[in-house]
Design a protein around this motif. Structure first.
Motif, PDB file in Angstrom:
ATOM      1  N   UNK A 231       0.680  -0.997  -0.066  1.00  0.00           N
ATOM      2  CA  UNK A 231       0.016  -0.017  -0.108  1.00  0.00           C
ATOM      3  C   UNK A 231       0.748   1.271   0.113  1.00  0.00           C
ATOM      4  N   UNK A 232       2.243   1.150  -0.157  1.00  0.00           N
ATOM      5  CA  UNK A 232       2.984   2.325   0.034  1.00  0.00           C
ATOM      6  C   UNK A 232       4.049   2.647  -1.243  1.00  0.00           C
ATOM      7  N   UNK A 265       6.161   7.759   2.909  1.00  0.00           N
ATOM      8  CA  UNK A 265       5.183   8.442   3.649  1.00  0.00           C
ATOM      9  C   UNK A 265       4.106   7.704   4.267  1.00  0.00           C
ATOM     10  N   UNK A 266       3.895   7.577   5.658  1.00  0.00           N
ATOM     11  CA  UNK A 266       2.820   6.694   6.187  1.00  0.00           C
ATOM     12  C   UNK A 266       1.547   7.517   5.832  1.00  0.00           C
ATOM     13  N   UNK A 267       1.199   7.308   4.630  1.00  0.00           N
ATOM     14  CA  UNK A 267      -0.056   8.130   4.071  1.00  0.00           C
ATOM     15  C   UNK A 267      -1.321   7.204   4.091  1.00  0.00           C
ATOM     16  N   UNK A 268      -1.463   6.078   4.696  1.00  0.00           N
ATOM     17  CA  UNK A 268      -2.428   5.189   4.420  1.00  0.00           C
ATOM     18  C   UNK A 268      -3.148   5.166   5.716  1.00  0.00           C
ATOM     19  N   UNK A 306       1.693  -8.151  -0.992  1.00  0.00           N
ATOM     20  CA  UNK A 306       1.858  -7.621  -2.554  1.00  0.00           C
ATOM     21  C   UNK A 306       2.838  -8.631  -3.437  1.00  0.00           C
ATOM     22  N   UNK A 307       2.219  -8.758  -4.726  1.00  0.00           N
ATOM     23  CA  UNK A 307       2.841  -9.636  -5.364  1.00  0.00           C
ATOM     24  C   UNK A 307       4.145  -9.063  -6.031  1.00  0.00           C
ATOM     25  N   UNK A 308       5.034  -9.612  -6.632  1.00  0.00           N
ATOM     26  CA  UNK A 308       6.180  -9.158  -6.933  1.00  0.00           C
ATOM     27  C   UNK A 308       5.994  -8.737  -8.426  1.00  0.00           C
TER      28      UNK A 308
END
Length: 539
Positions: A231-232, A265-268, A306-308
């Motif tokens: 997610x980042x 950035x921790x924007x989630x 998360x997939x590669x």
């Protein structure tokens, strides 16, 4: 302004233990590191690991540009031991490089004090054992050189930093792996990946809305990995001491021996998120996970990992071409990085180094231009300093690949101080390679498939190629670098993949001038360890 000789005199009077390699006006940082064995279970099986001050991985060596670093290493394991400082240029002082071509290893129950300066450098680096296969048991750690307060960085300062040492790992001990290599066999496929010494659940905590610098290094033996954070996005800002064009990535390939730094950035929404590393270009995919924890979160990580990206070399090569030098940014000095117009300099010579995996005397070896390096009992630097014959041979390696049978040898290639050279690394095999050059950073001006030819020079990036110390070469392909030989000494060119280095994929380059001056190179340190044919001689 004091002369170099005056500075040396003052230093040696005031600080007897120090040599001309350290500068009086810059701060000193002192470390005492005790190297021991310990037991850990990185992959769930108790095994012997190498600790530094009881830590696995080892402690962080944090410093600032131009700091003088004094590290007293006490060897309490049962084998000779050395540390090398991966990416630190050791300006004018290859005596401190910590590889077997420059230094005698520290005997068991003995110590050696390294004394070096992080001269004109910033960035994300590592240290690790250079002897035998000790690196497979630990002894590695982060080495971070931060900018001086008078030198701005080309981004807003993050609220904090996260250190990630990631690499492949074997359940077999370092002695067992060395026996495998000595018997003429390649290293087995690794048993797993680790992030800071564990395969999962290492926690990184941060505040929502804040930005953090993640420093990521591949400390493994053999495998590349892809790195991503659920997610980042990641903004690349530094790569092995170079400030980069600040492109944003979902994932990054990091090859053996390489380091990158990214802003995240921790924007989630506040919860926990997976940090993932997976092996690249392997039939069996190894993975390690950590957790990015929002401090105001009570929700565990969830959802799919998360997939590669596509498991294709072309994807990786195309990404590597997007890594560019930030021409307007400062690095360690006030002048912009781009003020050095490397693309306008005429090269003095071209070297082509091809890797191979021949059988010599019925055993697997690895070679450069059909020469498989044999480490002598006497370090090359000592032999050169004391004019000891019979340790190595000058220029005994071809400077272009050859098709003849492979042979053992101990070659040193002679070059002149201030030459500007091109090196082509050619991969003749079906596996990805990584190459490292001690004492320098170099401009990676091109990658390609198939055999290299002169026509590819028209495709070189002669404007903003990234400057780094370790470069990957894709299977059956090539990578081209340009190097300004401005650092006198004896320097190791090697595979960063440690089993290959151990079995001969390396050589040394001597950068030299007849002019004897401390402005070119420092003398042998007074505390230098002596071994082999140098025993009984006086530094």
């Amino acid at each position: 302004m004091r002369s170099a000789a005056a500075v040396i005199c003052l230093l040696c009077t005031a600080i007897v233990l120090l040599c001309p390699a350290v500068i009086a006006d810059d701060p000193y940082r002192y470390f005492t590191w005790t190297v021991t064995y310990g037991t850990a279970s990185p992959l769930g099986v108790p095994q012997q690991v190498i600790l530094i001050n009881g830590q696995f991985p080892g402690p962080s060596l944090d410093c600032i540009t131009n700091d003088n670093i004094i590290v007293n290493v006490i060897n309490q394991i049962d084998e000779p031991f050395l540390l090398t400082w991966n990416g630190i240029k050791q300006r004018k002082d290859s005596w401190q490089d910590g590889v077997l071509g420059t230094n005698c290893p520290i005997p068991p129950k003995a110590n050696y004090t390294y004394k070096f300066q992080t001269k004109d450098q910033i960035g994300t680096f590592t240290y690790f054992p250079s002897t035998a296969m000790h690196r497979a048991a630990g002894g590695f750690g982060p080495l971070y050189v931060r900018q001086r307060s008078v030198i701005p960085v080309p981004y807003d300062l993050p609220i904090g930093e996260m250190s990630l040492l990631i690499g492949d790992w074997h359940k077999s001990g370092h002695k067992s792996l060395r026996q495998t290599l000595d018997s003429g066999n390649p290293l087995p496929f690794p048993d797993g990946l680790l992030i800071n010494g564990v395969p999962q659940n290492y926690y990184y905590s941060g505040d929502q809305g804040k930005t953090y610098l993640f420093r990521i290094s591949n400390v493994g033996l053999s495998l590349s990995f892809n790195f991503r954070i659920q997610g980042h996005k990641m903004k690349l800002v530094e790569l092995e001491g170079s400030n980069t064009i600040q492109n944003t990535y979902d994932s990054l390939d990091v090859h053996v021996g390489q380091s990158v730094a990214v802003l995240v950035t921790l924007d989630q929404s506040p919860k926990d998120y997976y940090i993932v590393a997976t092996s690249r270009f392997t039939r069996t995919v190894l993975s390690a996970t950590a957790i990015l924890h929002y401090i105001n979160s009570n929700s565990p990580a969830s959802g799919p990992i998360p997939a590669p990206p596509p498991n294709k070399y072309r994807w990786s090569m195309l990404q590597a071409r997007t890594f560019r030098w930030n021409l307007t940014a400062n690095a360690a000095r006030p002048n912009p990085q781009g003020s050095y117009k490397y693309g306008n300099i005429t090269r003095s010579r071209s070297l082509q180094f091809a890797s191979s995996a021949p059988a010599i005397n019925g055993k697997l070896r690895y070679a450069v231009n059909s020469v498989s390096f044999v480490v002598p009992d006497t370090p090359l630097k000592l032999a050169d300093n004391f004019n000891i014959a019979g340790v190595f041979s000058w220029d005994s390696i071809p400077v272009v690949p050859t098709s003849g049978p492979a042979a053992l040898g101990t070659p040193v290639l002679r070059t002149n101080l201030h030459e500007f050279i091109e090196i082509i690394f050619q991969d003749t095999e079906n596996t990805l390679q990584t190459w490292h050059l001690d004492g320098y950073s170099f401009w990676v001006v091109g990658y390609g498939n198939g055999p290299w030819s002169e026509q590819y020079r028209t495709r070189y990036n002669l404007v903003d190629a990234i400057s780094r110390h370790t470069v990957q070469v894709y299977p059956k392909g090539w990578a081209a670098i340009l190097v300004s030989l401005d650092n006198q000494g004896m320097w190791n060119v090697r595979s960063a993949m440690w089993g290959r280095q151990y079995l001969g994929q390396q050589l040394y380059i001597r950068v030299w001038t007849q002019e004897k001056s401390y402005s070119n190179e420092y003398d042998i340190p007074s505390n230098a360890l002596l071994c082999g044919k140098a025993i009984g001689l006086h530094p």
